[in-house]
Motif scaffolding. Structure first.
Motif, PDB file in Angstrom:
ATOM      1  N   THR A  17       0.840  -1.208   0.000  1.00 15.49           N
ATOM      2  CA  THR A  17       0.000   0.000   0.000  1.00 15.49           C
ATOM      3  C   THR A  17       0.871   1.252   0.000  1.00 15.49           C
ATOM      4  OG1 THR A  17      -0.158  -0.039   2.437  1.00 15.49           O
ATOM      5  CG2 THR A  17      -1.940  -1.117   1.192  1.00 15.49           C
ATOM      6  N   ALA A  18       2.152   1.093  -0.317  1.00 11.88           N
ATOM      7  CA  ALA A  18       3.082   2.228  -0.297  1.00 11.88           C
ATOM      8  C   ALA A  18       2.674   3.275  -1.330  1.00 11.88           C
ATOM      9  CB  ALA A  18       4.504   1.747  -0.588  1.00 11.88           C
ATOM     10  N   ILE A  19       2.952   4.526  -1.013  1.00 12.10           N
ATOM     11  CA  ILE A  19       2.638   5.646  -1.892  1.00 12.10           C
ATOM     12  C   ILE A  19       3.914   6.418  -2.187  1.00 12.10           C
ATOM     13  CG2 ILE A  19       0.254   5.866  -1.102  1.00 12.10           C
ATOM     14  CD1 ILE A  19       1.209   8.142   0.751  1.00 12.10           C
ATOM     15  N   THR A  20       4.014   6.967  -3.394  1.00 15.97           N
ATOM     16  CA  THR A  20       5.149   7.788  -3.787  1.00 15.97           C
ATOM     17  C   THR A  20       4.627   9.145  -4.237  1.00 15.97           C
ATOM     18  OG1 THR A  20       6.388   5.846  -4.524  1.00 15.97           O
ATOM     19  CG2 THR A  20       7.140   8.000  -5.312  1.00 15.97           C
ATOM     20  N   PRO A  21       4.840  10.207  -3.438  1.00 14.93           N
ATOM     21  CA  PRO A  21       4.314  11.523  -3.826  1.00 14.93           C
ATOM     22  C   PRO A  21       4.971  12.025  -5.106  1.00 14.93           C
ATOM     23  CG  PRO A  21       4.992  11.475  -1.507  1.00 14.93           C
ATOM     24  CD  PRO A  21       5.532  10.234  -2.139  1.00 14.93           C
ATOM     25  N   ARG A  22       4.167  12.584  -5.966  1.00  9.73           N
ATOM     26  CA  ARG A  22       4.692  13.275  -7.127  1.00  9.73           C
ATOM     27  C   ARG A  22       5.056  14.702  -6.731  1.00  9.73           C
ATOM     28  NH1 ARG A  22       0.656  11.766 -12.228  1.00  9.73           N
ATOM     29  NH2 ARG A  22       1.173   9.525 -12.338  1.00  9.73           N
ATOM     30  N   ALA A  23       6.123  15.236  -7.312  1.00  5.42           N
ATOM     31  CA  ALA A  23       6.498  16.625  -7.037  1.00  5.42           C
ATOM     32  C   ALA A  23       5.352  17.538  -7.481  1.00  5.42           C
ATOM     33  CB  ALA A  23       7.789  16.963  -7.780  1.00  5.42           C
ATOM     34  N   PRO A  24       5.047  18.579  -6.709  1.00  5.68           N
ATOM     35  CA  PRO A  24       5.778  19.086  -5.539  1.00  5.68           C
ATOM     36  C   PRO A  24       5.190  18.619  -4.212  1.00  5.68           C
ATOM     37  CG  PRO A  24       4.189  20.717  -6.268  1.00  5.68           C
ATOM     38  CD  PRO A  24       4.010  19.517  -7.163  1.00  5.68           C
ATOM     39  N   GLY A  25       4.573  17.461  -4.143  1.00  6.00           N
ATOM     40  CA  GLY A  25       3.928  17.019  -2.916  1.00  6.00           C
ATOM     41  C   GLY A  25       2.586  17.705  -2.752  1.00  6.00           C
ATOM     42  N   VAL A  26       2.191  17.980  -1.516  1.00  3.48           N
ATOM     43  CA  VAL A  26       0.931  18.671  -1.261  1.00  3.48           C
ATOM     44  C   VAL A  26       1.109  20.134  -1.625  1.00  3.48           C
ATOM     45  CG1 VAL A  26      -0.843  19.215   0.428  1.00  3.48           C
ATOM     46  CG2 VAL A  26       0.397  17.047   0.588  1.00  3.48           C
ATOM     47  N   THR A  27       0.289  20.628  -2.526  1.00  2.00           N
ATOM     48  CA  THR A  27       0.413  21.994  -2.993  1.00  2.00           C
ATOM     49  C   THR A  27      -0.244  22.967  -2.029  1.00  2.00           C
ATOM     50  OG1 THR A  27      -1.643  21.876  -4.261  1.00  2.00           O
ATOM     51  CG2 THR A  27       0.382  21.140  -5.360  1.00  2.00           C
ATOM     52  N   GLY A  28      -0.106  24.228  -2.328  1.00  3.68           N
ATOM     53  CA  GLY A  28      -0.682  25.255  -1.464  1.00  3.68           C
ATOM     54  C   GLY A  28      -2.186  25.213  -1.395  1.00  3.68           C
ATOM     55  N   ASP A  29      -2.833  24.691  -2.430  1.00  2.43           N
ATOM     56  CA  ASP A  29      -4.291  24.592  -2.394  1.00  2.43           C
ATOM     57  C   ASP A  29      -4.766  23.259  -1.822  1.00  2.43           C
ATOM     58  OD1 ASP A  29      -3.624  22.891  -4.437  1.00  2.43           O
ATOM     59  OD2 ASP A  29      -4.877  23.855  -5.952  1.00  2.43           O
ATOM     60  N   GLY A  30      -3.835  22.469  -1.262  1.00  3.04           N
ATOM     61  CA  GLY A  30      -4.209  21.235  -0.573  1.00  3.04           C
ATOM     62  C   GLY A  30      -4.465  20.053  -1.470  1.00  3.04           C
ATOM     63  N   THR A  31      -3.901  20.039  -2.671  1.00  2.07           N
ATOM     64  CA  THR A  31      -4.055  18.897  -3.555  1.00  2.07           C
ATOM     65  C   THR A  31      -2.740  18.131  -3.644  1.00  2.07           C
ATOM     66  OG1 THR A  31      -3.484  20.180  -5.531  1.00  2.07           O
ATOM     67  CG2 THR A  31      -5.814  20.085  -4.907  1.00  2.07           C
ATOM     68  N   ALA A  32      -2.832  16.858  -3.993  1.00  2.00           N
ATOM     69  CA  ALA A  32      -1.626  16.033  -4.094  1.00  2.00           C
ATOM     70  C   ALA A  32      -1.878  14.881  -5.051  1.00  2.00           C
ATOM     71  CB  ALA A  32      -1.220  15.496  -2.726  1.00  2.00           C
ATOM     72  N   GLU A  33      -0.792  14.341  -5.610  1.00  2.00           N
ATOM     73  CA  GLU A  33      -0.846  13.146  -6.439  1.00  2.00           C
ATOM     74  C   GLU A  33       0.171  12.152  -5.911  1.00  2.00           C
ATOM     75  OE1 GLU A  33      -2.275  14.352 -10.885  1.00  2.00           O
ATOM     76  OE2 GLU A  33      -0.148  14.649 -10.435  1.00  2.00           O
ATOM     77  N   HIS A  34      -0.224  10.887  -5.842  1.00  2.00           N
ATOM     78  CA  HIS A  34       0.660   9.827  -5.368  1.00  2.00           C
ATOM     79  C   HIS A  34       0.619   8.671  -6.355  1.00  2.00           C
ATOM     80  CE1 HIS A  34      -0.273  12.023  -1.614  1.00  2.00           C
ATOM     81  NE2 HIS A  34       0.917  11.619  -1.206  1.00  2.00           N
ATOM     82  N   ASP A  35       1.777   8.192  -6.736  1.00  2.00           N
ATOM     83  CA  ASP A  35       1.864   6.972  -7.523  1.00  2.00           C
ATOM     84  C   ASP A  35       1.763   5.773  -6.591  1.00  2.00           C
ATOM     85  OD1 ASP A  35       2.280   7.921 -10.250  1.00  2.00           O
ATOM     86  OD2 ASP A  35       4.205   8.678  -9.521  1.00  2.00           O
ATOM     87  N   VAL A  36       0.991   4.770  -7.004  1.00  6.69           N
ATOM     88  CA  VAL A  36       0.834   3.537  -6.235  1.00  6.69           C
ATOM     89  C   VAL A  36       0.911   2.370  -7.209  1.00  6.69           C
ATOM     90  CG1 VAL A  36      -0.602   4.678  -4.506  1.00  6.69           C
ATOM     91  CG2 VAL A  36      -1.693   3.499  -6.413  1.00  6.69           C
ATOM     92  N   HIS A  37       1.093   1.181  -6.646  1.00  5.95           N
ATOM     93  CA  HIS A  37       1.086  -0.031  -7.469  1.00  5.95           C
ATOM     94  C   HIS A  37       0.111  -1.013  -6.842  1.00  5.95           C
ATOM     95  CE1 HIS A  37       2.756  -2.699 -10.558  1.00  5.95           C
ATOM     96  NE2 HIS A  37       2.503  -3.663  -9.687  1.00  5.95           N
ATOM     97  N   ILE A  38      -0.858  -1.452  -7.609  1.00  3.27           N
ATOM     98  CA  ILE A  38      -1.838  -2.428  -7.146  1.00  3.27           C
ATOM     99  C   ILE A  38      -1.239  -3.813  -7.333  1.00  3.27           C
ATOM    100  CG2 ILE A  38      -4.187  -3.270  -7.390  1.00  3.27           C
ATOM    101  CD1 ILE A  38      -3.852  -0.311  -6.462  1.00  3.27           C
ATOM    102  N   HIS A  39      -1.076  -4.532  -6.228  1.00  4.40           N
ATOM    103  CA  HIS A  39      -0.338  -5.791  -6.252  1.00  4.40           C
ATOM    104  C   HIS A  39      -1.273  -6.990  -6.422  1.00  4.40           C
ATOM    105  CE1 HIS A  39       3.769  -4.406  -5.145  1.00  4.40           C
ATOM    106  NE2 HIS A  39       3.080  -3.361  -4.741  1.00  4.40           N
ATOM    107  N   GLN A  40      -0.788  -7.968  -7.161  1.00  8.40           N
ATOM    108  CA  GLN A  40      -1.547  -9.179  -7.459  1.00  8.40           C
ATOM    109  C   GLN A  40      -1.956  -9.917  -6.191  1.00  8.40           C
ATOM    110  OE1 GLN A  40      -2.345 -10.388 -10.599  1.00  8.40           O
ATOM    111  NE2 GLN A  40      -3.456 -12.116  -9.681  1.00  8.40           N
ATOM    112  N   GLY A  41      -1.128  -9.842  -5.167  1.00 12.12           N
ATOM    113  CA  GLY A  41      -1.380 -10.608  -3.958  1.00 12.12           C
ATOM    114  C   GLY A  41      -2.602 -10.205  -3.173  1.00 12.12           C
ATOM    115  N   TRP A  42      -3.247  -9.089  -3.516  1.00  8.38           N
ATOM    116  CA  TRP A  42      -4.432  -8.617  -2.787  1.00  8.38           C
ATOM    117  C   TRP A  42      -5.673  -8.650  -3.673  1.00  8.38           C
ATOM    118  CZ3 TRP A  42      -3.473  -8.075   2.288  1.00  8.38           C
ATOM    119  CH2 TRP A  42      -2.131  -7.930   2.666  1.00  8.38           C
ATOM    120  N   THR A  43      -5.684  -9.586  -4.600  1.00  7.00           N
ATOM    121  CA  THR A  43      -6.816  -9.701  -5.512  1.00  7.00           C
ATOM    122  C   THR A  43      -7.642 -10.938  -5.203  1.00  7.00           C
ATOM    123  OG1 THR A  43      -5.536 -10.959  -7.148  1.00  7.00           O
ATOM    124  CG2 THR A  43      -5.528  -8.557  -7.352  1.00  7.00           C
ATOM    125  N   LEU A  44      -8.856 -10.946  -5.733  1.00  4.78           N
ATOM    126  CA  LEU A  44      -9.716 -12.123  -5.730  1.00  4.78           C
ATOM    127  C   LEU A  44      -9.942 -12.477  -7.189  1.00  4.78           C
ATOM    128  CD1 LEU A  44     -10.793 -10.271  -3.106  1.00  4.78           C
ATOM    129  CD2 LEU A  44     -12.258 -12.277  -2.864  1.00  4.78           C
TER     130      LEU A  44
END
Length: 285
Positions: A15-42
């Motif tokens: 469930t790790a997250i990797t913030p994209r630059a510049p992180g949380v902006t002044g208006d309170g928005t953010a983007e994070h890259d994640v990877h959905i792993h096979q091991g948590w699927t049905l």
């Protein structure tokens, strides 16, 4: 800015997250890259609780408060293993609570971006809550784990026990609600059991979001073995859980028109009600 803790367990890594630059902006928005792993699927589709925990981790990095108090997710389309991005934003901030929203996107085969999950959540600080408890709720009475139906008894091949997520967990179901797996009679639409991580990780608020959607569907106890995807899931986190296994009780009272609700209570090893949830799910044959 408070970031949910990252440990060495499989759940934390996946469930790790990797913030994209510049992180949380002044208006309170953010983007994070994640990877959905096979091991948590049905069987190819990511578990709803796992997705909710992933998005909640990104929100914890976006909001000024550390812990999810109430989290509601709408599942717009099936999420598959692979890269994704979570876009989150602050909606409102008060002294003790902050509210935000997050959406998880994946890129489809034709190159278009598809929204898979949309979340609205309010965060606070669980350690700041008062200690008084006034409740009529009681923890579920479960047999000892050695008398419950373990992962090996949940079916192999195409059964629930073969689902990828089941290998990540240490589940032990109350035999009274596991007749579907043992060949006994069906019941009234309940599922009860012990929940733990296979690698021994202790529970925390984020893992409660996973636990709320981790047991087999209650429709199995009704004698209906079918795929039951979540349409909407709301989790209320009430306390920070004590170390040790959790006990979960889920009940369905109404299956009609192909839709059902599941109401869950999650109790920790100190006999405290640490989370409650309700979800609407669709029964697919």
């Amino acid at each position: 800015m408070a970031l949910a803790s990252i440990g060495n367990s499989e759940f934390d890594r996946d469930t790790a997250i990797t913030p994209r630059a510049p992180g949380v902006t002044g208006d309170g928005t953010a983007e994070h890259d994640v990877h959905i792993h096979q091991g948590w699927t049905l069987f190819g589709a990511a578990n709803g609780g796992y997705l909710l925990a992933t998005a909640a981790r990104a929100l914890a990095d976006t909001l000024p408060h550390p812990d999810p108090f109430t989290v509601t997710a709408h599942y717009l389309s099936a999420t598959r293993p692979g890269p994704a991005v979570v876009r989150s934003s602050r909606a409102h901030t008060r002294r003790s609570l902050s509210t935000g929203q997050a959406s998880l996107f994946q890129t489809a085969g034709d190159g278009t971006e598809v929204e898979r999950l949309r979340v609205l959540a309010t965060y606070g600080d669980l350690d700041a809550l008062p200690e008084d408890v006034r409740t009529t709720a009681k923890p579920p009475e479960l047999p000892p784990r050695e008398h419950c139906v373990s992962r090996d008894g949940l079916g192999d091949g195409e059964g629930f026990g073969a689902a990828e997520i089941v290998a990540r967990l240490d589940l032990a179901l109350d035999p009274a609600t596991a007749g579907w797996a043992t060949g006994g009679p069906t019941g009234p639409g309940e599922m009860r059991g012990w929940f733990d991580f296979a690698d021994g990780r202790d529970p925390d608020p984020l893992s409660l979001l996973l636990a709320a959607d981790a047991l087999p569907p209650t429709t199995f106890d009704l004698g209906v073995i079918a795929w039951v995807p979540t349409v909407e899931l709301t989790v209320h986190v009430r306390r920070r859980p004590a170390p040790g296994p959790l006990r979960i009780a889920v009940v369905t009272r109404n299956l009609a028109g192909g839709f059902l609700e599941e109401d869950a209570e999650i109790w920790d090893s100190a006999d405290r009600l640490v989370a409650q949830s309700r979800q609407l799910a669709r029964l697919l044959s």
